[in-house]
Design a protein around this motif. Sequence first.
Motif, PDB file in Angstrom:
ATOM      1  N   LEU A  92       0.831  -1.205   0.000  1.00 40.41           N
ATOM      2  CA  LEU A  92       0.000   0.000   0.000  1.00 40.41           C
ATOM      3  C   LEU A  92       0.862   1.250   0.000  1.00 40.41           C
ATOM      4  O   LEU A  92       0.593   2.215  -0.721  1.00 40.41           O
ATOM      5  CB  LEU A  92      -0.933  -0.032   1.219  1.00 40.41           C
ATOM      6  CG  LEU A  92      -1.914   1.137   1.319  1.00 40.41           C
ATOM      7  CD1 LEU A  92      -2.835   1.161   0.107  1.00 40.41           C
ATOM      8  CD2 LEU A  92      -2.719   1.030   2.616  1.00 40.41           C
ATOM      9  N   GLU A  93       1.918   1.188   0.835  1.00 41.64           N
ATOM     10  CA  GLU A  93       2.819   2.334   0.874  1.00 41.64           C
ATOM     11  C   GLU A  93       3.486   2.553  -0.472  1.00 41.64           C
ATOM     12  O   GLU A  93       3.670   3.693  -0.924  1.00 41.64           O
ATOM     13  CB  GLU A  93       3.875   2.122   1.965  1.00 41.64           C
ATOM     14  CG  GLU A  93       3.336   2.260   3.382  1.00 41.64           C
ATOM     15  CD  GLU A  93       4.426   2.024   4.423  1.00 41.64           C
ATOM     16  OE1 GLU A  93       5.547   1.635   4.007  1.00 41.64           O
ATOM     17  OE2 GLU A  93       4.163   2.233   5.606  1.00 41.64           O
ATOM     18  N   SER A  94       3.820   1.395  -1.099  1.00 43.59           N
ATOM     19  CA  SER A  94       4.442   1.520  -2.420  1.00 43.59           C
ATOM     20  C   SER A  94       3.467   2.145  -3.408  1.00 43.59           C
ATOM     21  O   SER A  94       3.837   3.017  -4.196  1.00 43.59           O
ATOM     22  CB  SER A  94       4.896   0.138  -2.898  1.00 43.59           C
ATOM     23  OG  SER A  94       5.397   0.217  -4.208  1.00 43.59           O
ATOM     24  N   ARG A  99       1.500   6.506  -6.294  1.00 48.15           N
ATOM     25  CA  ARG A  99       0.405   7.442  -6.578  1.00 48.15           C
ATOM     26  C   ARG A  99       0.816   8.867  -6.229  1.00 48.15           C
ATOM     27  O   ARG A  99       0.478   9.829  -6.944  1.00 48.15           O
ATOM     28  CB  ARG A  99      -0.833   7.040  -5.772  1.00 48.15           C
ATOM     29  CG  ARG A  99      -2.065   7.830  -6.140  1.00 48.15           C
ATOM     30  CD  ARG A  99      -2.435   7.608  -7.571  1.00 48.15           C
ATOM     31  NE  ARG A  99      -3.666   8.295  -7.940  1.00 48.15           N
ATOM     32  CZ  ARG A  99      -4.102   8.455  -9.161  1.00 48.15           C
ATOM     33  NH1 ARG A  99      -3.370   8.003 -10.191  1.00 48.15           N
ATOM     34  NH2 ARG A  99      -5.236   9.074  -9.419  1.00 48.15           N
ATOM     35  N   THR A 100       1.583   8.949  -5.119  1.00 50.05           N
ATOM     36  CA  THR A 100       2.066  10.275  -4.716  1.00 50.05           C
ATOM     37  C   THR A 100       2.980  10.851  -5.786  1.00 50.05           C
ATOM     38  O   THR A 100       2.901  12.035  -6.137  1.00 50.05           O
ATOM     39  CB  THR A 100       2.800  10.199  -3.380  1.00 50.05           C
ATOM     40  OG1 THR A 100       1.904   9.694  -2.392  1.00 50.05           O
ATOM     41  CG2 THR A 100       3.308  11.577  -2.959  1.00 50.05           C
ATOM     42  N   LEU A 103       0.801  11.805  -8.582  1.00 55.33           N
ATOM     43  CA  LEU A 103       0.096  13.048  -8.258  1.00 55.33           C
ATOM     44  C   LEU A 103       1.054  14.234  -8.269  1.00 55.33           C
ATOM     45  O   LEU A 103       0.701  15.333  -8.718  1.00 55.33           O
ATOM     46  CB  LEU A 103      -0.582  12.932  -6.897  1.00 55.33           C
ATOM     47  CG  LEU A 103      -1.772  11.972  -6.828  1.00 55.33           C
ATOM     48  CD1 LEU A 103      -2.268  11.832  -5.382  1.00 55.33           C
ATOM     49  CD2 LEU A 103      -2.902  12.465  -7.716  1.00 55.33           C
ATOM     50  N   THR A 104       2.303  13.966  -7.766  1.00 51.70           N
ATOM     51  CA  THR A 104       3.296  15.052  -7.773  1.00 51.70           C
ATOM     52  C   THR A 104       3.619  15.472  -9.210  1.00 51.70           C
ATOM     53  O   THR A 104       3.692  16.666  -9.538  1.00 51.70           O
ATOM     54  CB  THR A 104       4.588  14.607  -7.057  1.00 51.70           C
ATOM     55  OG1 THR A 104       4.267  14.242  -5.723  1.00 51.70           O
ATOM     56  CG2 THR A 104       5.610  15.736  -7.062  1.00 51.70           C
ATOM     57  N   ARG A 105       3.791  14.401 -10.058  1.00 54.32           N
ATOM     58  CA  ARG A 105       4.077  14.687 -11.466  1.00 54.32           C
ATOM     59  C   ARG A 105       2.908  15.430 -12.117  1.00 54.32           C
ATOM     60  O   ARG A 105       3.099  16.409 -12.845  1.00 54.32           O
ATOM     61  CB  ARG A 105       4.366  13.385 -12.202  1.00 54.32           C
ATOM     62  CG  ARG A 105       4.816  13.587 -13.646  1.00 54.32           C
ATOM     63  CD  ARG A 105       5.289  12.282 -14.271  1.00 54.32           C
ATOM     64  NE  ARG A 105       4.239  11.271 -14.284  1.00 54.32           N
ATOM     65  CZ  ARG A 105       4.204  10.214 -13.478  1.00 54.32           C
ATOM     66  NH1 ARG A 105       5.184  10.032 -12.580  1.00 54.32           N
ATOM     67  NH2 ARG A 105       3.227   9.328 -13.549  1.00 54.32           N
ATOM     68  N   ILE A 106       1.701  14.917 -11.818  1.00 56.40           N
ATOM     69  CA  ILE A 106       0.512  15.566 -12.384  1.00 56.40           C
ATOM     70  C   ILE A 106       0.381  16.986 -11.841  1.00 56.40           C
ATOM     71  O   ILE A 106       0.030  17.926 -12.573  1.00 56.40           O
ATOM     72  CB  ILE A 106      -0.750  14.732 -12.072  1.00 56.40           C
ATOM     73  CG1 ILE A 106      -0.690  13.406 -12.843  1.00 56.40           C
ATOM     74  CG2 ILE A 106      -2.015  15.498 -12.452  1.00 56.40           C
ATOM     75  CD1 ILE A 106      -1.780  12.429 -12.445  1.00 56.40           C
ATOM     76  N   ASN A 107       0.697  17.106 -10.556  1.00 56.76           N
ATOM     77  CA  ASN A 107       0.625  18.452  -9.952  1.00 56.76           C
ATOM     78  C   ASN A 107       1.625  19.409 -10.602  1.00 56.76           C
ATOM     79  O   ASN A 107       1.317  20.576 -10.850  1.00 56.76           O
ATOM     80  CB  ASN A 107       0.876  18.333  -8.445  1.00 56.76           C
ATOM     81  CG  ASN A 107       0.664  19.659  -7.738  1.00 56.76           C
ATOM     82  OD1 ASN A 107      -0.386  20.284  -7.898  1.00 56.76           O
ATOM     83  ND2 ASN A 107       1.656  20.092  -6.976  1.00 56.76           N
TER      84      ASN A 107
END
Length: 703
Positions: A92-94, A99-100, A103-107
């Motif tokens: 899950l952490e992976s 996902r983080t 999301l960071t890339r998308i952000n």
Amino acid sequence: MSKATFKPFGDDMSPITEVPRLRSRLERYSLVIVGLFISAGFLGANTLVGFDADMSTLIAVGVVFFFSLFAQTLINAHSDMQFRLAESNRVLESRVSERTLDLTRINVQLTDEIHLRQEAERLLRASESRYRTIFENAGTAIMICDHQGQVLLANSQLHDMLGYTAEELRDSNGWMAFMEVGQQARILRWSVENHATGSSPRCFESALQCKNGENKHFYVTMATILGRPEVLVSLVDISELKQAERRLFHQAFHDPLTDLPNRALFMEVLDMTLRRSRRNRECLFSVLYLDIDRFKYVNDSMGHLFGDQLLVRFANAIKTCLRDSDTVARMGGDEFAVLLDNVQGLEYTDVVVERITTMLRKPLDINGHEIFCAVSMGIMADCRAYENADDIIRDADAAMYEAKSAGGDCCKMFEKRMYRRFKRVLELETAMRKALENEEFVLHYQPIVSMKCGGVSSFEALARWQRKGFGLTPPAEFIPVAEETGLILPLGRWVLAKACEQMSLWQKTYPALADCSVCVNLSGRQFKDPDLEEHIMQVLQDTGLSPKSLKLEITENEVMHNPERAIELLGRIRKLGIKIMVDDFGTGYSSLSYLHRFPIDVLKLDRNFVDRLDTSTVPSDRKIVEAIVALAHGLNLEVVAEGVERVAQREFLAKLNCQFAQGFLYYRPMPPEMIREGYLDKSSGKILMPPNTHHPSLISHHP
């Protein structure tokens, strides 16, 4: 990384990570093994002790084993659960980390897009501001309209130029409503064509009516806005340019002094009138050509400013004698032309001529001076037979010169003989210019004789034209043309140089002629030449002739044109040692108040007076000659009588103590080689021919 599947029980579940197989199994079955060892130990202990294994023992052993197995199972289950939970948490952490990262890339992408959009918006605002600034401050009126001409947007310059507010422009029937009716349909058609075809911008000039009623001229540019049903219209105010254009046009075709049409405009109007007369032979028109008599004398004596005022007053006076449909123009200098258009008959031409002559009998008041302005007028009564306007002016000019030749202050109707004479003058002018270049002019010399001793005292240099194909042309034919065209100046300079050169050569060859002099006539043009004095000194220096061997002749009329200047100039020339002779004395307007002031040495009695001495029955003719000779003696002047041809004339002049005589009674004009070969003694240089002896080959015409 592979994904792990959760299995609560069983050793066949594959862990996500690699674990050593032995350690894993020992950990998973350690309690079972311990239970087996305990059970085995318990049974072994019982056996060693000697107890028999009964049911309770077996049950106890079984319970121990069971509870070991159960505990192991629970432990394993818990351990597996812990492991799977840890593994699930790790996965899950992976996943969260991935996902983080996503999301960071998308952000970051979103942030970049936001920045790009903000930059685009900033550039758009800057571009809009820039184009709005250009739109508002372009220095020209700009508006955006639909294809019907309705104003959608306009800048402040348009409001300032036309005076209409934005609401008034929007509520109007389109900006084309402010232009001339004839242009509206054409401009609207252009607008539609531009939108349909996408053609290049249209440029044109148009007059628009402002709110205050003033009509202003604009240079208009119309361009279709691509992709939109709109038209961009720019207006440049060219009202001042159009005014300047009209001023330039007026200046180009009008005389700046009198504001009359100039030659170019007059010729254009005359040409149109001539073309109209070809279409309608009933269209009769006349042309008058006028020249102010003695205007140059007024200019020289009263000044150019006074002369300009005279021209203005004369032009205004002529206009009062004409209809509005007639045209008067200044052709140049003191020459004017009048076009009498669409006259009903030649009687009107006579009426206008009479009006002009009657009007000019009255003096013109110029700054308190009353000036009588006489004119020489050439008349072309009916010009319909001509093919071009230049020929009309040519013949009118010829008629005017005929009037001027008749003494001026008169009118002459054109006749064909005038054109022939005018043409001959032009031909003579052209031929004379070539003659100067080709050295066709020669000098003849007429001796001037002392009436006391009969000896030759001087020679008068007289120009002759040895014209190719025509023989010797007398001066009476070419001298007036030379004076009129200005050729007299180069011709006079050539005569002066050639005469001085010849006299210097004679004096060097024949010492007896050392006291003789050569007489050279100065024309009016030469006398007005500012370089005359310098030219005379240069000629004397170049030829080596002594100033005392040169005499200059000038007519009394030329002297009296500007007496003060004549006194000053003649005084300087006389100080060089040159003698001054006044030619044709008694024929002009002599002024005795000036005569005694003039620095002159000799008076030449005109041949007209001498010719009547022995033929006239009027006693006053002789009295005039007596008075002139007595006047000259009273002023200590020598007298030369011209045109002495008969003995009676010589005897009468001798009684009056006239010092010198010149004429056919003594010698005719001769070329220098004839004088040298026939009349000069080669040893002494004296004249051998006695008076009253005539050589058969001498020229028989007057100088």
